[in-house]
Structures are given as structure tokens and as C-alpha cells.
Design a protein around this motif. Structure first.
Motif, PDB file in Angstrom:
ATOM      1  N   ASP A  43       0.910  -1.162  -0.042  1.00 59.20           N
ATOM      2  CA  ASP A  43       0.014  -0.035   0.016  1.00 59.20           C
ATOM      3  C   ASP A  43       0.845   1.263   0.000  1.00 59.20           C
ATOM      4  N   ASP A  44       2.031   1.258   0.835  1.00 60.53           N
ATOM      5  CA  ASP A  44       2.924   2.428   0.861  1.00 60.53           C
ATOM      6  C   ASP A  44       3.364   2.675  -0.671  1.00 60.53           C
ATOM      7  N   TYR A  45       3.953   1.566  -1.100  1.00 61.04           N
ATOM      8  CA  TYR A  45       4.625   1.745  -2.381  1.00 61.04           C
ATOM      9  C   TYR A  45       3.509   2.202  -3.572  1.00 61.04           C
ATOM     10  N   LEU A  46       2.191   1.754  -3.523  1.00 59.29           N
ATOM     11  CA  LEU A  46       1.514   2.055  -4.601  1.00 59.29           C
ATOM     12  C   LEU A  46       1.205   3.447  -4.292  1.00 59.29           C
ATOM     13  N   VAL A  47       0.868   4.023  -3.109  1.00 63.63           N
ATOM     14  CA  VAL A  47       0.506   5.417  -2.885  1.00 63.63           C
ATOM     15  C   VAL A  47       1.895   6.426  -3.511  1.00 63.63           C
ATOM     16  N   ASN A  48       2.787   5.986  -2.935  1.00 62.62           N
ATOM     17  CA  ASN A  48       4.167   6.877  -3.337  1.00 62.62           C
ATOM     18  C   ASN A  48       4.197   6.795  -5.038  1.00 62.62           C
ATOM     19  N   VAL A 123      11.432   9.152  -3.507  1.00 65.36           N
ATOM     20  CA  VAL A 123      12.017   8.011  -4.308  1.00 65.36           C
ATOM     21  C   VAL A 123      13.211   7.608  -3.343  1.00 65.36           C
ATOM     22  N   ALA A 124      13.701   8.140  -2.316  1.00 69.41           N
ATOM     23  CA  ALA A 124      14.654   7.806  -1.234  1.00 69.41           C
ATOM     24  C   ALA A 124      14.188   6.545  -0.460  1.00 69.41           C
ATOM     25  N   THR A 125      12.824   6.629  -0.326  1.00 74.08           N
ATOM     26  CA  THR A 125      12.293   5.329   0.254  1.00 74.08           C
ATOM     27  C   THR A 125      12.010   3.836  -0.382  1.00 74.08           C
ATOM     28  N   TYR A 126      12.163   3.924  -1.820  1.00 76.07           N
ATOM     29  CA  TYR A 126      11.970   2.753  -2.630  1.00 76.07           C
ATOM     30  C   TYR A 126      12.976   1.858  -2.303  1.00 76.07           C
ATOM     31  N   PRO A 127      14.429   2.069  -2.097  1.00 79.53           N
ATOM     32  CA  PRO A 127      15.266   0.917  -1.916  1.00 79.53           C
ATOM     33  C   PRO A 127      15.033   0.048  -0.648  1.00 79.53           C
TER      34      PRO A 127
END
Length: 144
Positions: A43-48, A123-127
Motif C-alpha cells: 500500500d505504501d509503495y502504490l501510494v508513493n 524516491v529515497a524510500t524505494y530501496p
């Protein structure tokens, strides 16, 4: 009987197919990115993703640089742990190649609608959320 069986087994080795004769390849291409998002982070990924990649794709579509795009989720059962697929549809492969005029036009439009600081923070949270498993360009095969 042996000759019939042998000929059935041999014939496929001598059958040839040719592109443009037996099948066609589409001019348009689909770019496919296969992603594994960490458990409990989907959910976090899809929202971001909506604030970054989806927003950028919407702008590229408005500018006429791409035909369409989509984000897909899976109930992963293949063992790859891929659970998000992202596709971008291009008119042809050259539309996916770098193009100075097009890239600068996109950058200018993107600057007007997006905060660089917010983009950098997201974008910094993606990894920590995801791993890109594969990236492909696909062409549809149409059999004659």
C-alpha cells in the motif's frame, strides 16, 4: 510402423518459420518492469508510486510521448515474489529511446507540476520497499 513414428519425430526438426512470412511482430512495444515489494509495504509503495512514476507517466501521456501505461498487482504464486508490474506502451521502440528535445520538454513541464524535494524524499524510500526483478521490452507476435 517404425518409419511413420520416426517421420513424425523428425518432421518438426525440419519445419522452419520466418518472421513476416509465418508471423508478424508489432511495431509498438510495451516496456515491462517487474517489481518485488516487501511484505506489508504494498500500500505504501502504490501510494508513493502514484506521486512519482504514475504522475510522470500521466504527463508523458498528455505530452503525447507514450500511448498508455498501467500498474498491475499480482497474487504472486510463481515463486518469483513479483507482486507489482508496470507497463508503458510506446508507438515504436524509438519512442522509448533518449531524445533531447522530448526529454527537455518533459523536464520543463515536470518542474512546473512537481516539487523536487518531495520527489527526492519519496524516491529515497524505494530501496527499502522494493527490488526491481526484471525489465523488458515486449513486442506482440501475430500469427498468420
Amino acid at each position: 510402423m517404425k518409419k511413420i513414428l520416426l517421420s513424425i519425430l523428425i518432421i518438426p526438426f525440419f519445419a522452419f518459420s520466418d518472421v513476416w512470412v509465418d508471423y508478424d511482430l508489432s511495431e509498438d512495444v510495451v516496456e515491462l518492469t517487474v517489481v518485488q515489494v516487501e511484505p506489508n509495504r504494498l500500500d505504501d509503495y502504490l501510494v508513493n508510486l502514484e506521486k512519482t512514476w504514475v504522475a510522470a507517466m500521466n504527463l508523458q501521456k498528455e505530452l503525447g510521448f507514450i500511448n498508455d501505461f498501467a500498474v498491475w498487482t499480482t497474487n504472486e504464486q510463481s515463486g518469483t515474489k513479483a507482486n507489482v508490474l508496470m507497463t508503458v506502451n510506446y508507438s515504436n521502440i524509438s519512442s522509448a529511446e533518449p531524445n533531447k528535445e522530448r526529454d527537455l520538454a518533459f523536464a520543463e513541464a515536470w518542474e512546473k507540476m512537481s516539487s523536487q524535494q518531495e520527489q527526492d524524499e519519496i524516491v529515497a524510500t524505494y530501496p527499502t520497499m522494493r527490488k526491481i526483478l526484471a525489465h523488458h521490452f515486449l513486442r506482440r507476435v501475430t500469427y498468420k
